[in-house]
Design a protein around this motif. Structure first.
Motif, mmCIF file in Angstrom:
data_model
loop_
_atom_site.group_PDB
_atom_site.id
_atom_site.type_symbol
_atom_site.label_atom_id
_atom_site.label_comp_id
_atom_site.label_asym_id
_atom_site.label_seq_id
_atom_site.Cartn_x
_atom_site.Cartn_y
_atom_site.Cartn_z
ATOM 1 N N ARG A 83 -42.799 -55.691 15.790
ATOM 2 C CA ARG A 83 -43.819 -54.831 15.184
ATOM 3 C C ARG A 83 -44.754 -54.279 16.263
ATOM 4 O O ARG A 83 -45.070 -53.092 16.276
ATOM 5 C CB ARG A 83 -44.594 -55.607 14.125
ATOM 6 C CG ARG A 83 -45.597 -54.742 13.374
ATOM 7 C CD ARG A 83 -46.240 -55.441 12.177
ATOM 8 N NE ARG A 83 -47.011 -56.610 12.567
ATOM 9 C CZ ARG A 83 -46.673 -57.876 12.289
ATOM 10 N NH1 ARG A 83 -45.565 -58.145 11.623
ATOM 11 N NH2 ARG A 83 -47.440 -58.873 12.678
ATOM 12 N N ASN A 86 -43.184 -51.632 18.434
ATOM 13 C CA ASN A 86 -43.063 -50.330 17.771
ATOM 14 C C ASN A 86 -44.396 -49.703 17.377
ATOM 15 O O ASN A 86 -44.523 -48.480 17.364
ATOM 16 C CB ASN A 86 -42.178 -50.462 16.522
ATOM 17 C CG ASN A 86 -40.758 -50.812 16.881
ATOM 18 O OD1 ASN A 86 -40.192 -50.245 17.805
ATOM 19 N ND2 ASN A 86 -40.182 -51.757 16.173
ATOM 20 N N GLN A 87 -45.382 -50.536 17.063
ATOM 21 C CA GLN A 87 -46.635 -49.995 16.518
ATOM 22 C C GLN A 87 -47.873 -50.497 17.239
ATOM 23 O O GLN A 87 -48.981 -50.283 16.769
ATOM 24 C CB GLN A 87 -46.745 -50.374 15.032
ATOM 25 C CG GLN A 87 -45.610 -49.858 14.202
ATOM 26 C CD GLN A 87 -45.599 -50.475 12.809
ATOM 27 O OE1 GLN A 87 -46.435 -51.302 12.470
ATOM 28 N NE2 GLN A 87 -44.641 -50.076 12.005
#
Length: 111
Positions: A83, A86-87
């Motif tokens: 996570r 990616n973010q």
């Protein structure tokens, strides 16, 4: 995050910047390891190492289950790292890029 009943003398942002500057001031992996071992509990070090351990596998597109089988890191931790890859703020990607450049034989790091 822990709650404090008193306001610290140094604001969190300033203390975080000071920590980042301390990390950047260390000259090699040996000094960094010594600092991290002094700064972190053994459990905190284990968590950091586990998170970093799965980054190359995630970047290579290896499935969570296979990463777990290869590293024994929990699926939850693998998902958390994915996570943030990616973010997040780009820290994992920047560190991975720098680390891979250092490992390439015959390549000089860019200034």
């Amino acid at each position: 995050m822990k709650r404090r009943s008193l306001d610290p003398e140094t604001p969190d942002e300033s203390a975080e910047l000071s920590l980042c500057e301390a990390l950047l001031s260390l000259k090699d992996a040996s000094e960094m390891a010594a600092f991290l071992r002094d700064l972190c509990t053994p459990a905190e070090m284990e968590v950091l190492v586990d998170r970093w351990r799965v980054v190359p596998y995630l970047l290579d597109g290896v499935s969570y289950r296979e990463i777990h089988e290869r590293t024994a890191v929990s699926i939850t931790t693998i998902g958390r790292v994915a996570r943030y890859l990616n973010q997040g703020n780009g820290g994992y990607l920047a560190a991975a890029a720098h680390a891979s450049r250092r490992r390439l034989p015959g390549k000089k790091a860019r200034a």
